[in-house]
Design an enzyme around this catalytic site. Structure first.
Site, PDB file in Angstrom:
ATOM      1  CB  CYS A 145      -7.020   6.024   4.512  1.00 54.84           C
ATOM      2  SG  CYS A 145      -6.901   7.499   3.472  1.00 54.84           S
ATOM      3  CG  HIS A 160      -2.413   7.232   6.523  1.00 52.70           C
ATOM      4  ND1 HIS A 160      -2.419   6.096   5.749  1.00 52.70           N
ATOM      5  CD2 HIS A 160      -3.045   8.183   5.804  1.00 52.70           C
ATOM      6  CE1 HIS A 160      -3.023   6.337   4.597  1.00 52.70           C
ATOM      7  NE2 HIS A 160      -3.414   7.599   4.611  1.00 52.70           N
ATOM      8  CD  GLU A 202      -0.315   3.966   7.780  1.00 50.22           C
ATOM      9  OE1 GLU A 202      -0.391   4.519   6.667  1.00 50.22           O
ATOM     10  OE2 GLU A 202      -1.287   3.903   8.560  1.00 50.22           O
TER      11      GLU A 202
END
Length: 371
Positions: free
Chosen positions: A247, A332, A334
């Protein structure tokens, strides 16, 4: 709960029911298209300085639990919903959304036309707004918004103050915290990494003194060009150690390698954004939260290669260095909230580290590992 107004900088006014904190607040209004995940969104440091509109109509129905936070102290400036649930029902629920917002001094407004507000943002772009009481004079609210300085220190306000260690027996990773989500830490510790989290302004010299096997550049809020010290740091370490950016970290890596970034009209925020991996010819559904993007045309004069694109608007979603073991993605991996389609990128990062160490032992030059 009493009446409350949301006033946009162009004078557009929405009147609804206030919940959470009753304090006045000013921020940039953005919208998130996720159907779930409001707890992770509220606690994502990348939303520092922003007021988030949830496009899904009912928010708060599963309450707040202890497990889904992405940071300890939320930095969001407000929440806008069509309907807020006062009686959440879930086996993990521990408190209501209203209670959580009150405890953290976050104002909210419900009962407004969030579809209309989202259409305004999509047409005119993100704009600043203010939560006010219904008896506040409109002209005074607009003037207050105009006179309030735009935040430039979001990263400083959400980054860790001092370095700390999360012990592990695996690769030694330095995690540069620009507004880190806990999900990134979870993915690294799941892979037994020894993680040293350092502040956003940690120098290249101090990072290299830690003898890291790899360096991760985390997500974070705001304009990447407001963090020049980080760009300088990345420029100084990229020849020495594998780098993975997520990001804001992705944007900073691009700037450090000579590319450019730009502010998007209304950004990408949600958990269902399709991204195409150009190297593997695969499409992933990703979780995203960003208002800036790397300019595609700026990659041509650098050693960066385009690896992934957004299928909705063809913006840059992934890059890698053509020689060095450095790569990044705009979304993202994650998740939190969102699909886990791209968790494998953490494994790719560790593979780059392994290849880099093998090359050093064999005395060969670093070659990029295709992701």
């Amino acid at each position: 709960m009493g009446k409350r107004q949301l006033v946009l900088e162009d004078g557009t006014t929405f009147t609804g029911t206030g919940f959470g904190s009753m304090e006045q607040s000013i921020g940039e209004v953005v919208f998130n298209t996720g159907m779930t995940g409001y707890q992770e969104i509220l606690s994502d440091p990348s939303y520092c300085g922003q007021i988030v509109t949830m496009t899904y109509p009912l928010i708060g129905n599963y309450g707040i639990n202890r497990d889904d936070f992405e940071t300890i102290t939320p930095s969001i400036h407000g929440l806008i919903v069509k309907e807020v649930c006062d009686t959440p029902s879930n086996f993990r629920n521990e408190e209501s959304l209203d209670s959580y917002l009150k405890a953290n001094n976050i104002p909210g407004i419900a009962g407004i036309d969030t579809r209309k507000l989202t259409k305004i943002i999509r047409k005119h772009g993100t704009m600043r707004a203010m939560f006010t009481s219904t008896d506040q004079v409109l002209e005074e609210s607009v003037l207050t918004i105009e006179q309030t300085q735009v935040m430039k220190d979001q990263v400083e306000s959400v980054s860790t103050i001092k370095p700390y260690v999360v012990p592990g027996r695996g690769y030694r990773i330095v995690l540069v915290d620009f507004g880190m989500k806990h999900g990134i830490l979870r993915e690294l510790t799941k892979r037994y990494c020894h993680v040293t989290v350092v502040p956003y302004h940690y120098s290249a010299e101090n990072i290299l003194r830690l003898k890291p096997d790899g360096v991760m550049l985390t997500n974070g809020p705001g304009d990447p060009k407001d963090v020049p010290e980080a760009i300088e740091m990345i420029t100084s370490i990229i020849d020495s150690v594998p780098v993975f950016g997520i990001c804001l970290g992705h944007q900073l890596l691009a700037l450090a390698c000579g590319a450019d970034t730009e502010k998007m009209k209304f950004g990408h925020r949600g958990s269902n954004h399709p991204v195409k991996d150009l190297l593997e010819n695969k499409t992933y559904i990703t979780s995203q939260n960003h208002g800036y993007a790397v300019r595609l045309d700026s990659l041509s004069n650098t050693k960066l290669e385009l690896t992934q694109i957004a299928l909705n608007d063809h913006t840059v979603e992934g890059i890698q260095h053509s020689i060095l073991p450095a790569f990044s993605v705009q979304y993202h991996p994650e998740s939190s909230p969102g699909p886990e389609d791209t968790n494998h990128l953490f494994d790719e990062f560790l593979s780059k580290i392994k290849s880099h160490q093998t090359n050093i032992k064999e005395g060969t030059s670093c070659q990029s590992v295709k992701i």
